[in-house]
Design an enzyme around this catalytic site. Structure first.
Site, mmCIF file in Angstrom:
data_model
loop_
_atom_site.group_PDB
_atom_site.id
_atom_site.type_symbol
_atom_site.label_atom_id
_atom_site.label_comp_id
_atom_site.label_asym_id
_atom_site.label_seq_id
_atom_site.Cartn_x
_atom_site.Cartn_y
_atom_site.Cartn_z
ATOM 1 C CD GLU A 56 -2.587 -0.892 -0.050
ATOM 2 O OE1 GLU A 56 -3.273 0.300 -0.338
ATOM 3 O OE2 GLU A 56 -3.718 -1.839 -0.745
ATOM 4 C CB CYS A 212 -14.482 1.916 -14.204
ATOM 5 S SG CYS A 212 -15.573 3.189 -14.325
ATOM 6 C CB CYS A 219 -19.251 0.011 -21.112
ATOM 7 S SG CYS A 219 -19.361 1.821 -20.099
ATOM 8 C CB CYS A 222 -18.695 -2.907 -17.066
ATOM 9 S SG CYS A 222 -18.860 -2.245 -15.266
ATOM 10 C CB CYS A 228 -23.431 2.432 -15.476
ATOM 11 S SG CYS A 228 -22.122 3.671 -15.091
#
Length: 311
Positions: A56, A212, A219, A222, A228
DNA sequence: TACTCGTGGAG
DNA sequence: TCTCCAAGAGT
């Protein structure tokens, strides 16, 4: 098990009443994640909380492809926080290599020291404890608590913010800075139970990273394209304030980078002349070097000689 | 809140 | 070549 019932049962009080469309997002995104998630080393069980935390730090503003080799070398050399804590901070800066934003290396070293001193060498699991460590803010604390310990937190990074902006809010891009409204939305979208919430956090982030994206949405790949809000609205163009670009050439950041690169690669302390060679404008060069010293990234010795910090 | 803080790959 | 930008934090 597709959750088609948008309304919660009439039972007691769930952790956060989700909007009608919230629950409908969880299943498809998590199922997509089950089959499309990248096999990243910090997602493997053997990574542990320390591996998650190191990843991270490195992934803040830095692409996965550049993090991978540095991450592997880092964990091989310092498999536990205490291993890093006993080294000079300059060694962390050196091992950081060309990942960028080297103050992150310093903060990771400081966090390892704090973990060793205050928590017996184990990465703490509580959000409040994590966020008290240097280099760990709202996002990273939630990420470590969620990914490493399976807790239920709103993990709101740039990918998730973009997914929510499009899928739920119906706009192309999120605001420049994270807003209270976004935090509230993220909390309201959290699945009630812990393991599902943790899965949702990773899955929604991965969707923003792979499908995205900021460059261009795909899309057709997706799992929630059919619901959406942005897509259903005809993909209206971004209207808000232009997101300011990050000019770099000629800035202090560039000079700092050149100066620190010399020190990283030097095995012995570096004389002033070697640093002077990287930038011809003396005022800016001096300001950049002063900044590095003030940040603790560079340690001045006697007679205008410099090195990476030993303490 | 707005700004600073690195680096290098992609289009 | 040049612009954009990639899992933020600290001030």
């Amino acid at each position: 098990m597709t959750a088609t019932s948008p309304t919660p049962e009439t039972s007691a009080t769930p952790p956060a009443p989700a909007p009608a469309s919230a629950a409908a997002l969880h299943a498809p995104v998590i199922e997509w994640f089950d089959t499309h998630a990248r096999d990243l080393p910090w997602r493997r069980p053997e990574a542990g909380a320390w591996g998650v935390m190191v990843s991270e730090f490195m992934l803040q503003q830095t692409p996965v492809s550049r993090v991978l080799p540095v991450y592997e070398a880092w964990l091989a050399r310092w498999p536990r926080p205490a291993d890093l804590a006993k080294e000079p901070p300059g060694e962390a800066v050196r091992a950081w290599g060309r990942l960028g934003y080297p103050r992150r290396a310093l903060r990771l070293h400081g966090a390892a020291q704090a973990i060793t001193e205050r928590y017996g060498g184990d990465v703490p699991s509580e959000h409040a404890q994590l966020i008290s460590l240097p280099g760990i803010g709202e996002y990273t604390a939630a990420a470590v608590a969620s990914f490493a310990y399976g807790q239920r937190h709103a993990v709101l990074d740039t990918n998730v913010r973009r997914v929510f902006a499009r899928a739920v809010t119906g706009v192309q891009f999120p605001p420049n800075a994270t807003t209270a409204a976004e935090r509230k939305l993220a909390r309201s979208l959290l699945p009630p139970d812990e393991p599902t919430a943790a899965r949702w956090a990773a899955a929604s982030m991965e969707l923003g990273a792979l499908v995205c994206t900021a460059k261009g949405e795909e899309c057709v790949r997706c799992p929630i394209a059919d619901r959406c809000a942005w897509r259903l609205a005809g993909k209206p163009a971004h209207d808000g304030p232009a997101r300011r670009g990050q000019t770099y050439a000629g800035t202090d950041r560039q000079v700092r980078g050149k100066l620190l690169a010399v020190l990283r690669e030097a095995l012995t302390p570096v004389p002033q002349e070697a640093l002077d060679a990287v930038w011809d404008e003396p005022v800016q060069r001096a300001r950049a070097l002063d900044g590095l010293v003030a940040d603790g990234l560079v340690e001045p010795m006697e007679n205008g000689v410099y090195r990476l910090p030993l303490s």
